[in-house]
Design a protein around this motif. Structure first.
Motif, PDB file in Angstrom:
ATOM      1  N   ASN A  50       0.843  -1.201   0.000  1.00 36.92           N
ATOM      2  CA  ASN A  50       0.000   0.000   0.000  1.00 36.92           C
ATOM      3  C   ASN A  50       0.878   1.251   0.000  1.00 36.92           C
ATOM      4  OD1 ASN A  50      -0.376  -1.362   2.829  1.00 36.92           O
ATOM      5  ND2 ASN A  50      -0.934   0.726   3.299  1.00 36.92           N
ATOM      6  N   ASP A  51       0.744   2.150   0.940  1.00 34.27           N
ATOM      7  CA  ASP A  51       1.319   3.498   0.813  1.00 34.27           C
ATOM      8  C   ASP A  51       2.800   3.559   0.402  1.00 34.27           C
ATOM      9  OD1 ASP A  51      -0.983   3.541   2.328  1.00 34.27           O
ATOM     10  OD2 ASP A  51      -0.105   4.565   4.031  1.00 34.27           O
ATOM     11  N   TRP A 315      -0.259   6.057  -3.868  1.00 36.53           N
ATOM     12  CA  TRP A 315      -0.654   4.648  -3.979  1.00 36.53           C
ATOM     13  C   TRP A 315      -1.876   4.602  -4.888  1.00 36.53           C
ATOM     14  CZ3 TRP A 315      -4.522   2.210  -0.209  1.00 36.53           C
ATOM     15  CH2 TRP A 315      -4.730   0.864  -0.528  1.00 36.53           C
ATOM     16  N   TRP A 319      -8.986   1.917  -0.401  1.00 39.68           N
ATOM     17  CA  TRP A 319      -9.234   0.894   0.625  1.00 39.68           C
ATOM     18  C   TRP A 319     -10.569   0.183   0.431  1.00 39.68           C
ATOM     19  CZ3 TRP A 319      -5.676  -1.527   2.960  1.00 39.68           C
ATOM     20  CH2 TRP A 319      -4.511  -0.899   3.345  1.00 39.68           C
TER      21      TRP A 319
HETATM   22  C1  FRU Z   1      -2.909   4.562   4.881  1.00 44.90           C
HETATM   23  C2  FRU Z   1      -2.588   3.733   6.109  1.00 44.90           C
HETATM   24  C3  FRU Z   1      -1.702   4.518   7.076  1.00 44.90           C
HETATM   25  C4  FRU Z   1      -0.997   3.432   7.834  1.00 44.90           C
HETATM   26  C5  FRU Z   1      -0.789   2.390   6.766  1.00 44.90           C
HETATM   27  C6  FRU Z   1      -0.851   0.982   7.279  1.00 44.90           C
HETATM   28  O1  FRU Z   1      -3.250   3.809   3.778  1.00 44.90           O
HETATM   29  O2  FRU Z   1      -3.757   3.299   6.732  1.00 44.90           O
HETATM   30  O3  FRU Z   1      -2.404   5.405   7.906  1.00 44.90           O
HETATM   31  O4  FRU Z   1       0.205   3.870   8.400  1.00 44.90           O
HETATM   32  O5  FRU Z   1      -1.794   2.595   5.792  1.00 44.90           O
HETATM   33  O6  FRU Z   1      -0.484   0.078   6.288  1.00 44.90           O
END
Ligand code: FRU
Length: 497
Positions: A50-51, A315, A319
């Motif tokens: 993810n991020d 990203w 979600w």
């Molecule tokens: C954002 C997030 C952040 C967190 C991370 C966990 O997408 O929820 O706030 O640090 O992903 O993977």
């Protein structure tokens, strides 16, 4: 050659070398050429991402760390994956940089070069690259505690290749608020100290430090008129200067849910930062990207002044469905890197995003496109289009009767992916994506198409829509309504070959 041991060893050597070759080819063919595998967007070789995290430039390399779970294609105990690039376009995958430890999993955060060795973790001659991240303690969470997110640091003195966790971690404990995460740190010249922006439930808190280790609370930012659909995450605070030379502070805040298309999105504020407090100049909600799939994006630190660009990557996910998209054996990609620009409007400011110029090096062939029905004989494309009417439509189609539509009626820009390919893995994926033009007259569109994404930049990035799509065959035709005959199509090459 009568010696049986020698013969056996030779056979073994040949066998092993064939295996090595096999491994190399299979990595290329199987891992980077699957259906939907982005060909010029960053994606992890396998498993869940993810991020983007810890983006920092150092010694000729742009570092990209990212939220990574190496054991599954869905979210889980977070690590920091790692890649580097010399041009922000071609990426070299490196081993995992940060692993969970006794303080918890490694959530999002940033990285800086401690050039003056304020932390004492490197030297002035060989400054430490310092990562500042959130520890998420799953045990504390399970026990129902409210202080299970803390901030930790780690450092590297070998260009990010090996990392040491700071032994005094965590460096910032939670005041008893569950959502206490995603530190983005920069050196503030005026007050000569480090400033951290941190997401604290539905506000941004600012902290300062002289050494990246001891942190002091400064202030909160949470104006009543901002977007509060969900938790605030992944802030970023930096300056941009208008063409007229006016410098403003920009604060990015990703929110989930509550984005304009549902689920995740990034809002931004334009204002002033006096070293302690951020204040927004105007009171209106602004979205960095109106598409459904640009989240948790932040900017690179330590980009040389001679370059001077504010470089961003996000990203390319949401979600709402990121964990069920039909890709294998990896999940998620990043947006193309973008540069950020500030313009002064009559009563407000606008941050636009533009594709980085380096992407032009991917062009293999450039063609003028004329008429209404265009055959697309490449699947990796950059289009530069000029509508000649406020009402226009672009329809990408494939032999399986799938279509991806971008259209405008002069008041809104609409992206339709309801029939764009695989969509039924989540009920809202096919929802229309709509951006209000608020007086913008669209006279120029730049569109990037990869195997499973479309990125639309209107009028030099004044309005952007990023979206993922999963066509079951490449789009091979384009129908255009409402365009001049001054359009360009560029075929692009893959970064993996
Ligand atoms: C954002 C997030 C952040 C967190 C991370 C966990 O997408 O929820 O706030 O640090 O992903 O993977």
């Amino acid at each position: 050659m009568k010696n049986p041991v020698l013969i056996l060893s030779l056979f073994l050597m040949i066998f092993i070398s064939c295996q090595e070759n096999y491994k190399e080819t299979s990595q290329e063919d199987l891992v980077f050429n699957e259906p939907f595998r982005p060909q010029y967007h960053f994606s992890p070789p396998t498993q869940w991402m993810n991020d983007p995290n810890g983006m920092v430039y150092w010694d000729g390399e742009y570092h990209l760390f990212y939220q990574y779970y190496p054991d599954s294609t869905v979210w889980g105990p977070m690590h920091w994956g790692h890649a580097v690039s010399k041009d922000l376009v071609h990426w070299e995958h490196l081993p995992i940089a940060l692993y969970p430890d006794e303080n918890g999993w490694i959530f999002s955060g940033s990285a800086v070069m401690d050039l003056e060795n304020t932390s004492g973790l490197g030297t002035k001659d060989n400054p430490a690259m310092v990562a500042i991240f959130t520890y998420h303690d799953p045990i504390g969470e399970k026990e129902g505690r409210d202080d299970f997110q803390t901030q930790g640091i780690a450092y590297s003195t070998d260009k990010g290749r090996s990392w040491t966790m700071y032994e005094g971690n965590p460096v910032l404990k939670s005041p008893g608020i569950k959502d206490f995460r995603d530190p983005k740190v920069f050196w503030h010249e005026d007050s000569e100290r480090w400033i951290m922006s941190l997401s604290v439930m539905d506000k941004i808190s600012f902290y300062s430090s002289s050494n990246l280790i001891d942190w002091e609370y400064l202030s909160d930012f949470n104006p009543s008129w901002a977007a509060y659909g969900g938790v605030w995450e992944c802030p970023d605070l930096f300056t941009l200067t208008t063409e007229e030379g006016e410098e403003k502070w920009i604060l990015f805040v990703s929110i989930n849910p509550g984005g304009p298309q549902g689920g995740s999105a990034t809002q931004y504020f334009v204002g002033d930062f006096n070293g302690t407090t951020f204040t927004s100049t105007t009171q209106s909600v602004k979205w960095l990207d109106w598409g459904a799939d640009n989240y948790a994006g932040v900017t690179w630190s330590n980009v040389p002044e001679s370059d001077g660009r504010r470089l961003f990557i996000g990203w390319m996910g949401n979600w709402n469905y990121a964990q069920v998209v039909p890709t294998h054996p990896w999940r998620s990609a990043m947006t193309i890197p973008r540069t950020l620009h500030l313009s002064k409007m009559t009563e407000d400011y606008l941050v636009s995003s533009r594709p980085i110029a380096e992407l032009k090096n991917l062009r293999t062939e450039s063609l003028s496109i004329e008429g209404k029905a265009i055959a697309l004989d490449a699947e990796l494309l950059e289009l530069e289009l000029k509508p000649n009417s406020s009402q226009f439509q672009l329809m990408f189609t494939n032999p399986n009767s799938e279509e991806l539509v971008l259209k405008s009626n002069g008041e809104t820009l609409i992206l339709e992916r309801a029939n764009s390919g695989l969509v039924d893995f989540e009920k809202g994926f096919g929802n229309e994506q709509k951006a209000n033009l608020e007086g913008i007259k669209i006279n120029e569109l730049t569109i990037y198409l990869d195997r499973s994404s479309i990125e639309v930049f209107v009028n030099g990035g004044a309005l952007v829509m990023t979206s993922i799509v999963f066509p079951t065959a490449p789009y091979d035709a384009l129908q255009m309504e409402g365009f001049e005959n001054l359009n360009q199509m560029h075929h692009l090459k893959s970064i993996w070959r």
